[in-house]
Design a protein around this motif. Structure first.
Motif, PDB file in Angstrom:
ATOM      1  N   ASN A 131       2.038  -0.094   5.904  1.00  0.00           N
ATOM      2  CA  ASN A 131       0.809   0.111   5.138  1.00  0.00           C
ATOM      3  C   ASN A 131       1.098   0.245   3.644  1.00  0.00           C
ATOM      4  OD1 ASN A 131      -0.492   0.252   7.640  1.00  0.00           O
ATOM      5  ND2 ASN A 131      -0.316   2.477   7.707  1.00  0.00           N
ATOM      6  N   ILE A 132       0.206  -0.335   2.848  1.00  0.00           N
ATOM      7  CA  ILE A 132       0.287  -0.182   1.395  1.00  0.00           C
ATOM      8  C   ILE A 132      -0.595   1.003   1.027  1.00  0.00           C
ATOM      9  CG2 ILE A 132      -0.179  -1.253  -0.839  1.00  0.00           C
ATOM     10  CD1 ILE A 132       0.100  -3.986   0.593  1.00  0.00           C
ATOM     11  N   ILE A 140      -4.041   0.309   2.855  1.00  0.00           N
ATOM     12  CA  ILE A 140      -4.321  -1.070   3.274  1.00  0.00           C
ATOM     13  C   ILE A 140      -3.376  -1.369   4.422  1.00  0.00           C
ATOM     14  CG2 ILE A 140      -4.524  -3.467   2.546  1.00  0.00           C
ATOM     15  CD1 ILE A 140      -4.386  -2.330  -0.390  1.00  0.00           C
ATOM     16  N   LYS A 141      -3.959  -1.634   5.594  1.00  0.00           N
ATOM     17  CA  LYS A 141      -3.176  -1.888   6.804  1.00  0.00           C
ATOM     18  C   LYS A 141      -3.076  -3.385   7.061  1.00  0.00           C
ATOM     19  CE  LYS A 141      -4.589   2.466   8.849  1.00  0.00           C
ATOM     20  NZ  LYS A 141      -5.219   3.152   9.945  1.00  0.00           N
ATOM     21  N   ASP A 148      -9.424  -4.149   5.876  1.00  0.00           N
ATOM     22  CA  ASP A 148      -8.291  -3.273   6.174  1.00  0.00           C
ATOM     23  C   ASP A 148      -8.014  -2.265   5.058  1.00  0.00           C
ATOM     24  OD1 ASP A 148      -7.729  -4.673   8.607  1.00  0.00           O
ATOM     25  OD2 ASP A 148      -6.841  -6.270   7.397  1.00  0.00           O
ATOM     26  N   VAL A 149      -8.873  -2.260   4.020  1.00  0.00           N
ATOM     27  CA  VAL A 149      -8.738  -1.323   2.903  1.00  0.00           C
ATOM     28  C   VAL A 149      -9.565  -0.088   3.247  1.00  0.00           C
ATOM     29  CG1 VAL A 149      -9.084  -0.972   0.431  1.00  0.00           C
ATOM     30  CG2 VAL A 149      -8.488  -3.252   1.288  1.00  0.00           C
ATOM     31  N   ASN A 150      -8.906   1.053   3.371  1.00  0.00           N
ATOM     32  CA  ASN A 150      -9.583   2.290   3.771  1.00  0.00           C
ATOM     33  C   ASN A 150      -9.284   3.419   2.807  1.00  0.00           C
ATOM     34  OD1 ASN A 150     -10.611   1.267   6.354  1.00  0.00           O
ATOM     35  ND2 ASN A 150      -8.443   1.155   6.904  1.00  0.00           N
ATOM     36  N   ILE A 164      -9.481  -5.456  -6.417  1.00  0.00           N
ATOM     37  CA  ILE A 164      -8.177  -6.107  -6.596  1.00  0.00           C
ATOM     38  C   ILE A 164      -7.822  -6.928  -5.364  1.00  0.00           C
ATOM     39  CG2 ILE A 164      -5.695  -5.697  -6.862  1.00  0.00           C
ATOM     40  CD1 ILE A 164      -6.436  -3.228  -8.558  1.00  0.00           C
ATOM     41  N   VAL A 165      -8.009  -6.351  -4.180  1.00  0.00           N
ATOM     42  CA  VAL A 165      -7.699  -7.057  -2.931  1.00  0.00           C
ATOM     43  C   VAL A 165      -8.601  -8.280  -2.784  1.00  0.00           C
ATOM     44  CG1 VAL A 165      -7.692  -6.885  -0.404  1.00  0.00           C
ATOM     45  CG2 VAL A 165      -6.777  -5.005  -1.795  1.00  0.00           C
ATOM     46  N   GLU A 166      -9.869  -8.128  -3.097  1.00  0.00           N
ATOM     47  CA  GLU A 166     -10.805  -9.251  -2.987  1.00  0.00           C
ATOM     48  C   GLU A 166     -10.392 -10.392  -3.934  1.00  0.00           C
ATOM     49  OE1 GLU A 166     -15.608  -9.931  -2.792  1.00  0.00           O
ATOM     50  OE2 GLU A 166     -14.847  -8.303  -4.068  1.00  0.00           O
TER      51      GLU A 166
END
Length: 182
Positions: A131-132, A140-141, A148-150, A164-166
């Protein structure tokens, strides 16, 4: 190999082989006998108008040779902007540390790339297993998709990391699309 205790005159041409088996040849800009560090100015691989600068630890080199000894001692060189140089070196070292962290996490390339993308913007990023973890609050898993961003639902940090992930996922999709159409 030349003895490392030998002095290298500024302006001389020196070649050596690094511990990575990379051959480096260039003009001596500086040499520190105590630390065995040699700074070479080499022809740039990218531009004829620029030069590459290599800082070489001679203790980790083999086949050190003086190709051409300087005939005339050059004028006193301009002083280096050590603050600027140290910032660049520090940034380069931090970048390498992030790459090492990403590669040693034992995750696939998607996780490594996302980790690197996040770490360019946010310094508080780490691995917790696969996980990050960002800001010690957002996780982020795998498989590292937007869902997966929690984190805390009302958190600004969660919203920021999701953006950022998007962006990262959109950029990756654009890259994939470009490579499949060409």
């Amino acid at each position: 190999m030349a003895a490392v205790s030998d002095c290298f005159s500024i302006g001389s041409m020196v070649s050596c082989t690094t511990c990575f088996k990379q051959s480096v040849e260039g003009e001596v800009l500086a040499f520190d006998q105590m630390s065995k560090m040699l700074i070479l100015k080499c022809t740039s691989s990218n531009s004829s108008k620029l030069n590459d600068i290599f800082v070489v630890n001679l203790a980790l080199c083999s086949d050190v040779q003086v190709k051409k000894e300087v005939e005339k001692v050059p004028d006193v060189p301009q002083s280096l902007n050590l603050q600027r140089l140290s910032t660049r070196v520090r940034n380069a070292c931090e970048q390498k540390e992030r790459w090492i962290s990403a590669m040693s996490a034992g995750v696939g390339p998607d996780g490594q790339k996302l980790y690197m993308a996040i770490s360019k913007t946010i310094k508080q990023v780490a691995w917790r297993g696969p996980n990050i973890v960002v800001f010690n609050d957002v996780t982020i898993k795998p498989p590292y998709k937007l869902e997966d961003v929690n984190g805390s639902p009302d958190s600004r940090q969660l919203k920021y990391v999701r953006k950022i992930v998007e962006k990262f996922l959109n950029d990756q999709a654009d890259l994939d699309e470009t490579t499949t159409t060409t």
